[in-house]
Design a protein around this motif. Structure first.
Motif, PDB file in Angstrom:
ATOM      1  N   ILE A 163       4.144  -2.097  -6.083  1.00 23.23           N
ATOM      2  CA  ILE A 163       5.320  -3.692  -6.195  1.00 23.23           C
ATOM      3  C   ILE A 163       6.156  -2.138  -7.873  1.00 23.23           C
ATOM      4  N   GLU A 164       5.944  -2.081  -8.527  1.00 19.94           N
ATOM      5  CA  GLU A 164       6.624  -1.628  -9.865  1.00 19.94           C
ATOM      6  C   GLU A 164       7.827  -0.193  -8.702  1.00 19.94           C
ATOM      7  N   ALA A 165       6.714   0.417  -8.000  1.00 18.53           N
ATOM      8  CA  ALA A 165       7.382   1.746  -7.876  1.00 18.53           C
ATOM      9  C   ALA A 165       8.594   1.172  -6.677  1.00 18.53           C
ATOM     10  N   LEU A 166       9.035   0.245  -6.013  1.00 19.78           N
ATOM     11  CA  LEU A 166       9.931  -0.086  -5.146  1.00 19.78           C
ATOM     12  C   LEU A 166      11.141  -0.161  -5.283  1.00 19.78           C
ATOM     13  N   PRO A 167      12.073  -0.448  -4.704  1.00 19.33           N
ATOM     14  CA  PRO A 167      13.516  -0.304  -4.426  1.00 19.33           C
ATOM     15  C   PRO A 167      13.828  -1.763  -5.046  1.00 19.33           C
ATOM     16  N   GLU A 168      15.314  -1.821  -5.707  1.00 16.69           N
ATOM     17  CA  GLU A 168      15.921  -3.082  -6.007  1.00 16.69           C
ATOM     18  C   GLU A 168      15.897  -4.042  -5.216  1.00 16.69           C
ATOM     19  N   ALA A 169      15.622  -3.127  -4.177  1.00 19.57           N
ATOM     20  CA  ALA A 169      16.481  -4.394  -3.127  1.00 19.57           C
ATOM     21  C   ALA A 169      15.688  -5.205  -1.858  1.00 19.57           C
ATOM     22  N   HIS A 170      13.810  -4.695  -2.649  1.00 21.05           N
ATOM     23  CA  HIS A 170      12.767  -4.819  -1.984  1.00 21.05           C
ATOM     24  C   HIS A 170      12.504  -6.765  -2.484  1.00 21.05           C
ATOM     25  N   ASN A 218      20.852 -25.111  -1.015  1.00 21.12           N
ATOM     26  CA  ASN A 218      19.900 -25.870  -1.216  1.00 21.12           C
ATOM     27  C   ASN A 218      19.076 -25.353   0.136  1.00 21.12           C
ATOM     28  N   VAL A 219      18.942 -24.523   0.310  1.00 17.71           N
ATOM     29  CA  VAL A 219      19.314 -23.549   1.648  1.00 17.71           C
ATOM     30  C   VAL A 219      18.199 -22.032   0.425  1.00 17.71           C
ATOM     31  N   PHE A 220      16.349 -22.031   1.022  1.00 17.05           N
ATOM     32  CA  PHE A 220      15.674 -21.317   0.662  1.00 17.05           C
ATOM     33  C   PHE A 220      15.411 -20.449   1.706  1.00 17.05           C
ATOM     34  N   VAL A 221      15.770 -18.998   1.663  1.00 19.07           N
ATOM     35  CA  VAL A 221      14.928 -17.890   2.990  1.00 19.07           C
ATOM     36  C   VAL A 221      13.232 -17.086   2.738  1.00 19.07           C
ATOM     37  N   VAL A 222      12.773 -17.042   3.239  1.00 17.69           N
ATOM     38  CA  VAL A 222      11.168 -16.740   3.377  1.00 17.69           C
ATOM     39  C   VAL A 222      10.884 -15.665   4.715  1.00 17.69           C
ATOM     40  N   GLY A 223      10.065 -15.056   4.152  1.00 18.79           N
ATOM     41  CA  GLY A 223       9.391 -14.043   5.139  1.00 18.79           C
ATOM     42  C   GLY A 223       9.932 -12.864   5.973  1.00 18.79           C
ATOM     43  N   ARG A 224       9.576 -13.162   7.268  1.00 19.98           N
ATOM     44  CA  ARG A 224      10.030 -11.986   8.434  1.00 19.98           C
ATOM     45  C   ARG A 224      11.393 -11.609   7.833  1.00 19.98           C
ATOM     46  N   ASN A 225      12.580 -13.591   7.667  1.00 18.82           N
ATOM     47  CA  ASN A 225      13.955 -13.528   7.337  1.00 18.82           C
ATOM     48  C   ASN A 225      14.505 -12.603   6.315  1.00 18.82           C
ATOM     49  N   LEU A 226      13.888 -12.296   5.557  1.00 17.04           N
ATOM     50  CA  LEU A 226      14.202 -11.427   4.631  1.00 17.04           C
ATOM     51  C   LEU A 226      14.705  -9.651   4.681  1.00 17.04           C
ATOM     52  N   SER A 227      15.503  -9.809   4.185  1.00 19.87           N
ATOM     53  CA  SER A 227      16.052  -7.970   4.149  1.00 19.87           C
ATOM     54  C   SER A 227      14.750  -6.945   3.140  1.00 19.87           C
ATOM     55  N   GLY A 228      14.975  -5.819   3.595  1.00 22.17           N
ATOM     56  CA  GLY A 228      14.621  -4.876   2.374  1.00 22.17           C
ATOM     57  C   GLY A 228      13.186  -4.333   2.486  1.00 22.17           C
ATOM     58  N   TYR A 229      12.640  -5.028   3.052  1.00 21.53           N
ATOM     59  CA  TYR A 229      11.257  -4.178   2.791  1.00 21.53           C
ATOM     60  C   TYR A 229      10.705  -4.180   5.327  1.00 21.53           C
ATOM     61  N   ASP A 230      10.070  -3.085   5.076  1.00 18.01           N
ATOM     62  CA  ASP A 230       9.381  -2.658   6.172  1.00 18.01           C
ATOM     63  C   ASP A 230       7.782  -3.212   5.802  1.00 18.01           C
ATOM     64  N   PHE A 231       7.531  -4.348   6.880  1.00 17.18           N
ATOM     65  CA  PHE A 231       6.064  -5.006   6.329  1.00 17.18           C
ATOM     66  C   PHE A 231       5.178  -3.916   6.906  1.00 17.18           C
ATOM     67  N   CYS A 232       5.220  -3.264   8.172  1.00 17.82           N
ATOM     68  CA  CYS A 232       4.454  -2.445   9.135  1.00 17.82           C
ATOM     69  C   CYS A 232       4.516  -1.196   7.919  1.00 17.82           C
ATOM     70  N   PHE A 233       5.362  -1.006   7.740  1.00 14.88           N
ATOM     71  CA  PHE A 233       5.170   0.563   7.148  1.00 14.88           C
ATOM     72  C   PHE A 233       4.405   0.744   5.905  1.00 14.88           C
ATOM     73  N   GLU A 234       4.885  -0.630   5.006  1.00 18.20           N
ATOM     74  CA  GLU A 234       3.899  -0.261   3.736  1.00 18.20           C
ATOM     75  C   GLU A 234       3.363  -1.483   3.219  1.00 18.20           C
ATOM     76  N   GLN A 235       2.767  -1.934   4.390  1.00 19.65           N
ATOM     77  CA  GLN A 235       1.764  -2.695   4.382  1.00 19.65           C
ATOM     78  C   GLN A 235       1.521  -4.123   3.908  1.00 19.65           C
ATOM     79  N   ALA A 255       0.977  -1.018   0.008  1.00 21.53           N
ATOM     80  CA  ALA A 255      -0.157  -0.068  -0.163  1.00 21.53           C
ATOM     81  C   ALA A 255       1.030   1.184  -0.021  1.00 21.53           C
ATOM     82  N   MET A 256       2.306   1.560   0.745  1.00 20.55           N
ATOM     83  CA  MET A 256       2.971   2.669   0.434  1.00 20.55           C
ATOM     84  C   MET A 256       4.295   2.077   0.445  1.00 20.55           C
ATOM     85  N   PRO A 257       4.333   1.969  -0.242  1.00 23.78           N
ATOM     86  CA  PRO A 257       6.066   1.130  -0.830  1.00 23.78           C
ATOM     87  C   PRO A 257       7.066   2.535  -0.503  1.00 23.78           C
TER      88      PRO A 257
END
Lengths: 404, 415
Positions: free
Chosen positions: B65-72, B381-398, B50-52
């Motif tokens: 999503i299109e307006a987000l920085p590349e690191a997202h 063979n390891v993948f990282v998902v969800g809140r472990n990831l860097s580059g986003y603030d779920f609370c601010f961006e919604q 909602a608020m990129p």
């Protein structure tokens, strides 16, 4: 769950009040009289400096441990409750009811010294229930009391001629299997023999202490813990694993001793304690589990006891049973059965206990099977009482499958 | 324990979704849990974006999503995958008979417990707030003894966001629940789940609630992932029924969890509960096994692939004892915070910028393999998902649950 290295009292400070424990607590769902695990254990144990007495609804906690399973922050919620309950009874008197429910082991041991002791103990319990005497002292009258077996497991075990193997395990029968359901112990010995293990039973073992802890007799529980710990250490020093077929006993020996008490060897011993099916599944991993099964086939539904789920080992019985050809076992996956050891035997907790078990009873009835499988003795009693369907231990199914 | 195709570590929304996608692909999945996730905290909405950039709400989630920085994470994963992940989730909900509404082409609006309107993306039918714009009369329902749901505050705020020309009515309902603790919305939801509770509530609303109005309730329409109570109440009262977001414990978060667990059970996912994963065995950039600490001892679990969904600082997936040394405790994946102490947080709680601490996490490639300090993949063979990831603030961006959904889908489709 607090890891074994942590003091459960310290884990109260990890509580972020996220409410997970409240949402999964079956007692909270069944009655509005309980304020919920978060407000009792973690919150109240930090407020003791301000209010010396326990939270009034503490008595409603059944120690089923679903709060511990759901806690994302490692708070030993249920153990904090039990520590508080123990603390409360340092300055308050126990009702007679709690004394009876906590000391079943002593009573049957005395009765067995008399001729036809178990018969008269059963008769006495039955008369007590039917005449309303048990109700009067606060023991649930709508529920049959556990029946004592004619011959205890220990009495029967002495008569077994085992084949001798260099691999040995020490069996901790626990009160329920020893006194009420010795068939489980006998099936266990057969299954171990089929897997080329000799079973040792230490007759000096005492009750694990679980019924004492949940009724607030912490000092007596500690005395039992010290006795068992010393005996277990003697065996584990020789490298023998300690096996149980009761998930509340194994939880006590593996985890709750170390959470509740502070004396040597608890952590070291715990590493050698196994649930019987957990141990057999390890044998399977090592390619030495005997799979020479000849089961005649059948459909079952399986209930996972909460005290097994909290152990962090998955559901080993389900995996073992899946190795037996011709049988189908459905996982009921319907939460707590409600009985929680001696909790459901209290007159004023009976309705809660039955309410908690509703979903499971319903699932079992819908499954239209004639036998339920569950690793816990009191779960099996509750299932038979609530659903009317016979319940057995997974080791008994394995025993049958070896066709012995 | 037989070796799995994939082990998913963590049972929050990201972990359950990663297990669901893997299982749907026919993989043998073992899910290792420690705690039951943040479901009671989040109302079960899937916010996508909602608020990129700042406090300006983007036109649609996909525009955001299109307006987000590349690191997202979304940018790395790509918009096609975002659309596929949303499609997968909606299909899962359909199969479980608890369909969600919404798409990445349009914001959905929900009414919050405070009476504000909040943009989100995927919504259960009980919470579609657009209905408030269409109808003239809004009836706010409160419950006596229920904490954290103040319909007078809600009315004031709704008048601001929806206009004063609508008719606002308030009704307080008495839940005939035995005396005892204060009630939560979950208690009321359990009460309405019983026939006697439903009839008691209906009796108090019937006659007072006018046809064609919108009846606005906290999240109380049952605890199961279905629309049975919502459907029945709409029919019985001949009006629209709407649930708001709410304070924990949120019934709809728990409905979402039940739905996902039911899906996993149908797809034969093995669950190992209450097992804390404390380490891993890695050889030649390949993880062979992870180690759990259970009640008594350590145990190893083997698999061909591993999906890490242990959360951020809150869930224990990231740990920091001394600033700025941040640890990922299972695979020792390097996590860096490059700024100075003062750059760690905006001191304003309602800042107009994302919080630097919230964007801290694991760096990955587009397939979500973790990267080392030099930016190279070191665990194939390891993948990282969800809140472990860097580059986003779920609370601010919604983007709460959204990044979790999309990254879980991408990870589970990457092997």
């Amino acid at each position: 769950m607090g890891t074994l290295e942590e003091n459960p009292k310290g884990t109260a400070d990890y509580c972020t009040a996220c409410t997970s424990c409240i949402t999964t607590c079956p007692v909270t769902a069944a009655t509005s009289k309980f304020r919920g695990p978060k407000l009792v254990g973690p919150a109240q144990s930090r407020m003791n400096f301000a209010e010396p007495d326990a939270e009034a609804s503490l008595e409603y906690c059944s120690n089923c441990k679903n709060c511990d399973i759901s806690c994302p922050s490692g708070v030993a919620v249920s153990t904090l409750n039990m520590l508080q309950r123990g603390e409360y009874y340092r300055s308050h008197t126990h009702p007679l009811r709690d004394h009876i429910l906590a000391h079943g082991e002593q009573m049957i041991k005395m009765a067995r010294k008399l001729p036809f002791g178990s018969f008269f103990a059963n008769l006495g319990a039955d008369i007590g229930r039917k005449t309303g005497m048990l109700k009067k002292i606060g023991i649930a009258s709508k529920r049959p009391m556990p029946k004592y077996a004619n011959k205890s497991f220990l009495q029967q075990f002495r008569a077994i001629k085992q084949k001798s193997y260099s691999d040995k395990v020490v069996f901790f029968p626990g009160c329920y299997i020893n006194e009420n359901d010795p068939d489980v112990g006998m099936a266990f010995v057969k299954v171990m023999q089929q897997n080329q293990y000799e079973v040792i039973v230490d007759e000096k073992f005492v009750c694990c202490g679980s019924p004492l802890v949940v009724t607030g007799y912490l000092d007596e529980a500690e005395a039992n813990a010290r006795t068992n710990t010393e005996l277990i250490r003697k065996w584990t020093k020789q490298g023998y694993p300690i096996l149980t077929c009761c998930t509340s006993c194994s939880l006590m020996l593996k985890q709750e001793y170390a959470e509740l008490f502070d004396f040597p060897d608890l952590h070291e011993n715990a590493k050698f304690v196994y649930d019987a099916c957990e141990f057999l599944l390890d044998l399977h991993d090592k390619n030495r589990f005997n799979q020479d099964f000849q089961h005649e086939g059948g459909s079952y539904i399986y209930h996972a006891p909460c005290h097994l789920r909290v152990q962090g080992i998955g559901l080993p019985a389900l995996e073992l049973l899946s190795l037996i050809p011709n049988i189908a076992v459905e996982n009921a996956d319907a939460g707590c059965c409600g009985i929680s050891g001696n909790y459901g035997f209290k007159e004023d907790k009976y309705e809660i206990s039955m309410q908690v078990g509703q979903e499971l009873f319903q699932r079992i009835k819908e499954a239209s099977v004639d036998t339920v499988i569950s690793d816990c003795g009191t779960c099996r009693m509750q299932i038979e009482h609530g659903s009317g369907v016979k319940a057995i231990h997974p080791i008994e199914v394995l025993g049958e499958a070896y066709h012995i | 324990m037989i070796k799995s195709d994939v082990i998913v570590i963590g049972a929050g929304f990201a972990g359950l979704m990663a297990a669901a996608v893997s299982a749907k692909r026919g993989k043998k999945v073992t899910l290792i849990t420690y705690g039951s996730g943040t479901f009671p905290l989040n109302s079960g909405l899937i916010d996508i974006m909602a608020m990129p950039i700042n406090e300006t709400i983007c036109a649609t989630p996909i525009d955001g999503i299109e307006a987000l920085p590349e690191a997202h994470p979304y940018k790395k994963i790509g918009t096609d995958i975002v659309a596929n992940a949303v499609g997968f989730f909606k299909e899962l909900c359909e199969q479980e008979n608890y369909p969600y509404s919404g798409s990445i082409d349009k914001h959905q609006w929900v009414v919050t417990a405070l009476g504000t309107m909040k943009p989100t993306c995927l919504v259960p039918k009980t919470m579609l707030g657009d209905i408030c714009l269409k109808q003239e009369e809004l009836i706010l329902i409160g419950f006596n003894r229920l904490k954290d749901h103040y319909i007078n505050i809600m009315e004031e705020n709704l008048q601001q966001s929806l206009g004063k020309n609508k008719i606002y009515t308030s009704i307080m309902v008495d839940a005939d629940i035995d005396a005892g603790r204060d009630l939560s919305a979950l208690d009321i939801a359990r009460w309405l789940n019983t026939e006697q509770g439903y009839e008691c509530c209906l009796k108090q609303l019937r006659g007072v609630v006018k046809a064609n109005s919108v009846v606005i309730l906290p999240q109380v329409l049952g605890i199961k992932p279905d629309y049975a109570i919502w459907d029945k109440m709409k029919k019985d009262l001949q009006c629209e029924i709407l649930e708001t977001t709410g304070l924990p414990p949120a019934a709809n978060g728990l409905r979402l969890r039940s739905m996902l667990l039911s899906y996993l059970k149908k797809h034969n996912v093995t669950m190992v509960e209450n097992a804390k994963v404390i380490g891993s065995t890695v050889e030649n950039q390949k993880c062979l096994a992870i180690t759990t600490q259970n009640a008594a001892r350590e145990r190893k679990y083997q698999a061909d692939h591993f999906i890490l969904a242990t959360g951020g600082f809150y869930g224990g997936g990231l740990q920091m004892e001394t600033f700025p040394i941040i640890k990922e405790p299972i695979f020792n994946i390097p996590v860096q915070f490059t700024g100075q102490d003062e750059a760690w947080a905006n001191e304003k709680l309602f800042s107009s910028q994302k919080q630097p601490f919230a964007e801290v996490g694991v760096l990955t490639d587009d397939k979500l393999h973790p990267l080392d300090g030099a930016g190279n993949c070191f665990l194939n063979n390891v993948f990282v998902v969800g809140r472990n990831l860097s580059g986003y603030d779920f609370c601010f961006e919604q983007s709460g649950n959204g990044v979790a959904l999309v990254s879980a889908y991408q990870a589970a489709m990457s092997f």
